[in-house]
Scaffold this motif. Structure first.
Motif, short mmCIF file in Angstrom:
data_model
loop_
_atom_site.label_atom_id
_atom_site.label_comp_id
_atom_site.label_asym_id
_atom_site.label_seq_id
_atom_site.Cartn_x
_atom_site.Cartn_y
_atom_site.Cartn_z
N UNK A 143 12.26 38.58 19.93
CA UNK A 143 13.15 39.09 20.91
C UNK A 143 13.36 38.95 22.14
N UNK A 144 12.56 37.83 22.33
CA UNK A 144 12.28 37.17 24.08
C UNK A 144 12.94 35.20 24.24
N UNK A 145 12.98 36.43 25.26
CA UNK A 145 14.78 34.86 25.97
C UNK A 145 13.47 33.75 26.78
N UNK A 146 13.90 32.80 26.84
CA UNK A 146 13.35 31.83 28.60
C UNK A 146 14.55 31.74 29.11
N UNK A 147 14.11 31.45 30.36
CA UNK A 147 15.20 31.56 31.47
C UNK A 147 15.03 30.27 32.73
N UNK A 148 15.80 30.05 33.34
CA UNK A 148 15.44 29.22 34.25
C UNK A 148 15.32 30.12 35.37
N UNK A 149 13.87 29.56 36.55
CA UNK A 149 14.37 30.75 37.79
C UNK A 149 15.02 30.90 38.61
N UNK A 150 15.32 31.63 38.95
CA UNK A 150 16.79 31.40 40.00
C UNK A 150 17.76 31.21 39.64
N UNK A 151 18.62 30.84 38.61
CA UNK A 151 19.05 31.44 38.26
C UNK A 151 20.28 31.82 37.49
N UNK A 213 6.58 31.68 18.68
CA UNK A 213 7.30 32.49 17.84
C UNK A 213 7.38 34.04 18.46
N UNK A 214 7.39 34.08 19.85
CA UNK A 214 8.64 34.91 19.70
C UNK A 214 9.97 34.91 20.45
N UNK A 215 10.36 33.88 20.75
CA UNK A 215 11.26 32.98 21.46
C UNK A 215 12.54 33.25 20.51
N UNK A 216 13.36 33.72 21.04
CA UNK A 216 14.96 33.86 20.71
C UNK A 216 15.50 32.93 20.84
N UNK A 217 16.28 32.56 22.30
CA UNK A 217 15.95 31.88 23.11
C UNK A 217 16.30 30.87 24.00
N UNK A 218 16.88 29.80 24.32
CA UNK A 218 16.49 29.20 25.73
C UNK A 218 17.49 29.32 26.07
N UNK A 219 18.52 30.27 27.53
CA UNK A 219 19.05 30.32 28.22
C UNK A 219 19.79 29.29 29.09
N UNK A 220 20.70 28.73 28.91
CA UNK A 220 21.05 27.01 29.96
C UNK A 220 21.52 27.14 30.97
#
Length: 453
Positions: A143-151, A213-220
């Motif tokens: 379910x989760x994503x990682x993204x860049x602060x301020x983007x 374990x819960x990250x689907x994607x890193x958004x860049x």
């Protein structure tokens, strides 16, 4: 240098714009139809565009460095787009059935952009990012994503997290806080977003692995506009790529804005090989558009050939013929020669602005690449969002810079990415440099407030 007599001084706002704003305030919550409209304190209302220029309803003419937020890479009223849309409009504006022109635009994009094997069209960059994230969730089951602060990635709850982080809210640099974008944003949204700092390779490696374990994607976004329009370090790009792959996490390249950085886009320019892309802006030729694309096996989540797809995606105006026709005409004209022209103009402008800054000893610097640039009210170039964040003094300087440019016939977005377009030439670059030189000379006292930054 260009003689400033080419432009008569423009007032802050003309009487017809003031009258229009009075009408608008009676029908829109704040007098505008989108929050991104700049006002000082009243917005200018435009009458028409012609090539690299805008003309407002009071007859004032401006060199356009906004381009509807970098969309209009060919400027205004580009003849091939006008011809293509006019011809299509005579044949029909939209159908429930597909048209051949959507195939032609898809073929062009898939042939041009590395790792873009399949594509689906939507109606905006926001929608493209939203469906890219949904596709990553559907493919990975996480379910989760990682993204860049301020983007900035549009108006989907999960990508709005920490979009407007401040020194009071952004937390420990080792563990950036997931911050609210609006009151009432669900805590469950915050819980499913991991915040990374741009160009912090070691921090990205650690946080991605910690939540793998819960990250689907890193958004860049390869060069986040609202994050400072900063170049990514090779180590940061490779770390995200390698760490995500190691843990079965997809990488989404948001090139809604930055596809304009080159014939193959920004990811190729910086060595990123996304599993999914979000596209928009320039691929629509000035009409609404978005697209999700990527590896065939990931894009198969949209496949409805055997019944209900893993991820249903539709839209009444998705792949509408008008946007497809405009986009195809615009993208066909964006050949390598057009990108070389924009690259040369961008290099000349950024280099020229830096020389002017050095000559004045001003506490400013310039970032960007290709046809994009941004001026920062600090002496040293920032490397990530926290260094690019504007406090009250910096914000005042940037607003005065935009105001000064406007008075001298140039539309410069306030503290955001500015862009060039293919109709521009060396005289336009010289004009921008000339006006910037005058600003540093005539507003030296204001710039003194930044000393020490």
């Amino acid at each position: 240098m260009v003689e400033q007599a080419a432009f008569s001084p423009h007032p802050p706002v003309g009487p017809r714009s003031a009258e229009a704003f009075g009408r608008a305030r009676r029908v829109f919550p704040d007098g505008t139809a989108r929050v991104t409209i700049e006002r000082d304190p009243i917005p200018r209302y435009m009458h028409h565009g012609e090539g690299a220029f805008l003309v407002d309803i009071d007859g004032c003419r401006f060199l356009d460095l906004n381009g509807n937020f970098t969309t209009l890479i060919h400027g205004h009223a580009f003849p091939p787009v006008i011809e293509a849309v006019t011809q299509q409009l005579r044949s029909g504006s939209c159908f429930a059935n597909p048209t051949e022109i959507e195939i032609a635009l898809a073929e062009l994009l898939c042939a041009r952009i590395p790792h873009l094997e399949r594509i689906r069209f939507v109606n905006s960059g926001t929608e493209a990012v939203m469906f890219a994230i949904k596709a990553a969730r559907a493919f990975t089951g996480r379910p989760a994503i990682a993204k860049i602060e301020g983007a900035y990635h549009g108006a989907y709850d999960w990508v709005e997290v920490s979009q407007a982080a401040t020194p009071q809210t952004w937390g420990d640099p080792e563990h950036p806080a997931a911050t609210l974008y609006y009151r009432g944003m669900p805590q469950t949204v915050l819980d499913d977003v991991v915040i990374l700092r741009f160009n912090d390779a070691e921090g990205a490696r650690r946080l991605i692995a910690e939540h793998a374990g819960r990250l689907a994607a890193v958004l860049v976004d390869p060069m986040p506009s609202r994050g400072g329009l900063l170049s990514p370090s090779p180590d940061f790009v490779s770390t995200i790529q390698e760490t995500a792959r190691r843990h079965g996490i997809l990488v989404i390249g948001d090139e809604v804005l930055n596809l304009r950085q080159g014939y193959e886009g920004a990811s190729a320019r910086y060595g990123l090989a996304p599993d999914l892309f979000a596209l928009g802006k320039i691929i629509g030729g000035g009409l609404p558009i978005g697209a999700i694309g990527g590896r065939s096996e990931v894009m198969a989540v949209f496949d409805a050939g055997s019944g209900r797809p893993v991820l249903p995606q539709g839209g009444t105006f998705s792949a509408n013929p008008l946007s497809m026709a405009a986009g195809l005409a615009a993208m066909e004209a964006l050949d390598r020669a057009a990108f070389d022209h924009l690259e040369r103009l961008g290099d000349r402008l950024r280099d020229g602005l830096k020389r002017i800054i050095a000559r004045h000893g001003a506490p400013l610097n310039v970032t960007g690449a290709a046809s994009l640039f941004r001026i920062h009210p600090r002496r040293r170039p920032p490397h990530e969002f926290r260094e690019a964040f504007l406090g009250p003094r910096e914000d005042a300087v940037m607003k005065e810079l935009s105001r000064f440019f406007s008075a001298n016939g140039i539309a410069l977005p306030n503290a955001a990415a500015a862009c060039l377009s293919t109709p521009m030439g060396d005289d336009d670059i010289a004009l921008v440099a000339n006006v910037f030189d005058r600003f540093l000379d005539e507003r030296a006292a204001l710039l003194d407030t930044l000393k020490g930054e």
